[in-house]
Design a protein around this motif. Sequence first.
Motif, PDB file in Angstrom:
ATOM      1  N   CYS A 173      -0.716 -19.985  -3.565  1.00 45.98           N
ATOM      2  CA  CYS A 173       0.665 -19.526  -2.788  1.00 45.98           C
ATOM      3  C   CYS A 173       1.709 -20.368  -3.095  1.00 45.98           C
ATOM      4  O   CYS A 173       1.626 -21.558  -3.281  1.00 45.98           O
ATOM      5  CB  CYS A 173       0.459 -19.933  -1.106  1.00 45.98           C
ATOM      6  SG  CYS A 173       1.693 -19.737  -0.156  1.00 45.98           S
ATOM      7  N   THR A 221       3.718 -12.948   0.074  1.00 41.19           N
ATOM      8  CA  THR A 221       3.897 -12.520  -1.450  1.00 41.19           C
ATOM      9  C   THR A 221       2.585 -11.738  -1.880  1.00 41.19           C
ATOM     10  O   THR A 221       2.617 -11.054  -2.560  1.00 41.19           O
ATOM     11  CB  THR A 221       3.954 -13.682  -2.244  1.00 41.19           C
ATOM     12  OG1 THR A 221       2.705 -14.355  -2.374  1.00 41.19           O
ATOM     13  CG2 THR A 221       5.429 -14.507  -1.977  1.00 41.19           C
ATOM     14  N   GLY A 222       1.477 -11.977  -1.042  1.00 37.34           N
ATOM     15  CA  GLY A 222       0.232 -11.350  -1.655  1.00 37.34           C
ATOM     16  C   GLY A 222      -0.707 -12.054  -2.542  1.00 37.34           C
ATOM     17  O   GLY A 222      -1.566 -11.617  -3.019  1.00 37.34           O
ATOM     18  N   ALA A 223       0.104 -13.489  -3.020  1.00 41.57           N
ATOM     19  CA  ALA A 223      -0.813 -14.153  -4.003  1.00 41.57           C
ATOM     20  C   ALA A 223      -2.100 -14.376  -3.600  1.00 41.57           C
ATOM     21  O   ALA A 223      -2.989 -14.638  -4.625  1.00 41.57           O
ATOM     22  CB  ALA A 223       0.145 -15.124  -4.637  1.00 41.57           C
TER      23      ALA A 223
ATOM     24  N   ASN B 102      -0.390 -12.357  -9.687  1.00 44.85           N
ATOM     25  CA  ASN B 102      -0.843 -12.085  -8.370  1.00 44.85           C
ATOM     26  C   ASN B 102       0.231 -11.856  -7.330  1.00 44.85           C
ATOM     27  O   ASN B 102      -0.067 -11.600  -6.339  1.00 44.85           O
ATOM     28  CB  ASN B 102      -1.631 -13.468  -8.020  1.00 44.85           C
ATOM     29  CG  ASN B 102      -0.844 -14.688  -8.275  1.00 44.85           C
ATOM     30  OD1 ASN B 102       0.544 -14.667  -7.921  1.00 44.85           O
ATOM     31  ND2 ASN B 102      -1.347 -15.874  -8.296  1.00 44.85           N
ATOM     32  N   SER B 103       1.474 -11.794  -7.878  1.00 47.52           N
ATOM     33  CA  SER B 103       2.851 -11.390  -6.639  1.00 47.52           C
ATOM     34  C   SER B 103       3.848 -11.078  -7.512  1.00 47.52           C
ATOM     35  O   SER B 103       3.930 -11.157  -8.582  1.00 47.52           O
ATOM     36  CB  SER B 103       2.826 -12.635  -5.896  1.00 47.52           C
ATOM     37  OG  SER B 103       3.112 -13.574  -6.529  1.00 47.52           O
ATOM     38  N   LYS B 104       4.662 -10.180  -6.722  1.00 50.29           N
ATOM     39  CA  LYS B 104       6.015  -9.643  -7.260  1.00 50.29           C
ATOM     40  C   LYS B 104       7.069 -10.862  -7.456  1.00 50.29           C
ATOM     41  O   LYS B 104       7.027 -11.462  -6.511  1.00 50.29           O
ATOM     42  CB  LYS B 104       6.488  -8.478  -6.501  1.00 50.29           C
ATOM     43  CG  LYS B 104       5.451  -7.293  -6.531  1.00 50.29           C
ATOM     44  CD  LYS B 104       5.923  -6.219  -7.287  1.00 50.29           C
ATOM     45  CE  LYS B 104       4.940  -5.250  -7.620  1.00 50.29           C
ATOM     46  NZ  LYS B 104       3.999  -4.868  -6.507  1.00 50.29           N
ATOM     47  N   SER B 107       9.186 -11.102  -4.370  1.00 51.63           N
ATOM     48  CA  SER B 107       8.677 -11.647  -3.077  1.00 51.63           C
ATOM     49  C   SER B 107       8.413 -13.442  -3.149  1.00 51.63           C
ATOM     50  O   SER B 107       8.676 -13.883  -2.175  1.00 51.63           O
ATOM     51  CB  SER B 107       7.197 -11.043  -3.022  1.00 51.63           C
ATOM     52  OG  SER B 107       6.324 -11.932  -3.902  1.00 51.63           O
ATOM     53  N   ARG B 108       8.646 -13.678  -4.537  1.00 53.11           N
ATOM     54  CA  ARG B 108       8.764 -15.363  -4.542  1.00 53.11           C
ATOM     55  C   ARG B 108      10.149 -15.513  -4.668  1.00 53.11           C
ATOM     56  O   ARG B 108      10.350 -16.982  -4.650  1.00 53.11           O
ATOM     57  CB  ARG B 108       7.847 -15.712  -5.882  1.00 53.11           C
ATOM     58  CG  ARG B 108       6.575 -15.001  -5.871  1.00 53.11           C
ATOM     59  CD  ARG B 108       5.824 -16.027  -7.073  1.00 53.11           C
ATOM     60  NE  ARG B 108       6.536 -15.681  -8.184  1.00 53.11           N
ATOM     61  CZ  ARG B 108       6.147 -14.510  -9.197  1.00 53.11           C
ATOM     62  NH1 ARG B 108       5.235 -13.721  -8.987  1.00 53.11           N
ATOM     63  NH2 ARG B 108       6.922 -14.384 -10.177  1.00 53.11           N
ATOM     64  N   HIS B 215      10.766  -6.398  -0.673  1.00 46.71           N
ATOM     65  CA  HIS B 215       9.958  -7.257   0.044  1.00 46.71           C
ATOM     66  C   HIS B 215      10.271  -7.198   1.391  1.00 46.71           C
ATOM     67  O   HIS B 215       9.147  -7.358   2.405  1.00 46.71           O
ATOM     68  CB  HIS B 215       9.874  -8.437  -0.950  1.00 46.71           C
ATOM     69  CG  HIS B 215       8.968  -9.420  -0.253  1.00 46.71           C
ATOM     70  ND1 HIS B 215       7.674  -9.237  -0.181  1.00 46.71           N
ATOM     71  CD2 HIS B 215       9.214 -10.576   0.504  1.00 46.71           C
ATOM     72  CE1 HIS B 215       7.052 -10.188   0.283  1.00 46.71           C
ATOM     73  NE2 HIS B 215       8.126 -10.978   0.992  1.00 46.71           N
TER      74      HIS B 215
END
Lengths: 256, 262
Positions: A173, A221-223, B102-104, B107-108, B215
Motif C-alpha cells: 500500500c 488502490t487495490g495494491a 498492482n494498482s492504477k 488511484s495512487r 477512481h
Amino acid sequence: MSEQMNLTLKVWRQKNKNEKGRFVTYQAKEISEDMSFLEMLDVVNEENTKKGEDPIYFDHDCREGICGMCSLVINGRPHGPEYGTTTCQLHMRHFHDGQTIVIEPWRAAAFPVLKDLAVDRTAFERIQQAGGYININTGGVPDANEIPIPKRIADQAFESATCIGCGACVAACKNASAALFVSAKIAQFAHLPQGQTERYERAQAMVDQMDAEGFGSCTNTGACEAECPVGIKLDNIALMNKEYFTAKLFREEDIH
Amino acid sequence: MSKSKPLLSSTLGKKLIMSLTGIFLCLFLVVHLIGNLQLFKDDAGYAFNTYAHFMTNFTPIKIVSILLYLTFVLHAVYALVITRKNKAARPIGYNQSSGNANSKWNSRNMGVLGTIILIFLVTHMQNFWWKYHNDQVPYVQYEKNLDTQEVTSQALSSDEFTNYLVTYKTAENGDAIEVIKSQDLYQQVEYAFENIGLVLLYVIAMAALSFHLIHGFQSAFQTLGFKHRRYIGTIRFLGIWVFGVIIPIAFAAIPVYIYLVR
C-alpha cells in the motif's frame, strides 16, 4: 539437470532498530532455477558465513506458504514478481541469469526494522488482541453442526480467515495501510453467528488499534489485493467500513 | 471499560468525509453541466444569462451554493490531513517500487489530480464567478416577443445598466414584449475562451477530472461499504463512463467549441 544462474543482489542491511541501514551488493553464484527465493538467500548466507561475515537476516518459518513469516520486497514487489505467492514459494525460475535483484524489508512506521530484512510485526498481534477473537464459555464440547451456517456464508468466512497475517498488504500500500488485514480479521467473525455478540465492539476496537499503531488510511488502490499471497479481497474492506460506520452511527455498544 | 475513539478521529471517519463530500461534488457536476449546456445555444445568451441570474439570486440555491463551497474546502482540507498522516505511515520509502504491477496510476495520484483541479478552480472562479459578482462583465438587453418567441439583443453600456430588470411593453403591432436588462456572462465566456492558453488549461483540467473521478466515484462507494454484486456494475458504469468520460468531455467541449466555432 536444471539451469544455473548468477545473480547480483542489492540487499538492505541494517544492524538494529536504531542504526541507519544501507544497501550492500552480493553475488549469488550457481543458483539452481528450482530453488526457492529463500533457499537462494541460504546459499548466499552460507558463503557469507564461510567468509566470516554476518549472514543476511530474514524472517521465515514453515517455507510452505502458510505461516506468514516470510516477507521481503523483491524488485519493488512484496513477495516478489509472482501473484498469489509467498516469498518461500517463489522459485528462482522466475528470474534470469545476470539479473540484479533489489531486496528490501516491509516499509512502514508500524513495522520497524529489527535487523536487515526482518521487521517487527507485533502491531498486527496487538490489533488481533484488541478484538480479533470471540468469547465463549468453556464446558462440554458442543455437537458439530449445532449452529446451522449456510455453505455460502461459511465459504465467505473461510475466505477471509485465509489471511496469514504476513503484512504484504501494508508493504504494497502506498499509504502503508493495514485495512486489508484488519478487515479480513473483522469479516471472518462478522459473517458467522458465533461472531455476532461482539460484532460492533470488535470493529471499533480493532480499527482504533489499527490507527493507534500508525498505519495509513485506505485509498482503495487495490495494491493490497493484488499482492496478497492468499487472495484476500477488497470486499473485506468495504465490509469493515460498513461494520465500523454502523457501529458508530447506529449502535449503542462501546468497547470493553 | 473504555470508550471507542470518536468517529472523525479515525482514519475511516476521515475517509467517510472524503467519500460523502466527493459524492456531493459529483452531483454538483451534473447540475453545473446541465446549466452550462445552454452556452451551446446560439441565442446571444438569453437562456444562459437568465439562468445565471436565477442561480445566483434564488435563496434555496444560494444556501446550497454556500454548502457547496464548504464541501470543496472540506474535501481539500481532509485530503491534506489524510495525506500527511499517510506519509507519516511510511517514513522510509522503497528504493525500487513497481506500483503499476498492482494498482492504477490515477488511484495512487489522486492528490496530484486534485491539485490540478484546484488550480483550475481558482482560475475558473476568478474568470467567471468573481467577475460576475463584482460587476466586471458586459451588459446586455434582450427584447423577447412573447407572441412569436423571437429574441433580439443589444449590448448595453454600464451607464444604461443599474441592476437585473424585467419589464414589459407593447409593440406597435400589439405584441407583448418582455425587456430584460442583464449582466452578460455569456459574452464574458466568449471573451475568455478567445485565449488559447485558457482553453488548454480547461482541457487539461477536465482530463485530470476524468482520471480523478474514474477512481474517485467507485472509491467513494467502496469507502461507504456499498459493495454488492447487485449494484457494483451500476456504480462501476456510472464512475467510469458517466463521471469519468461523458461529463468531463462535455465540460471540455464548451471552451473548445467556443474557441473554434465562435
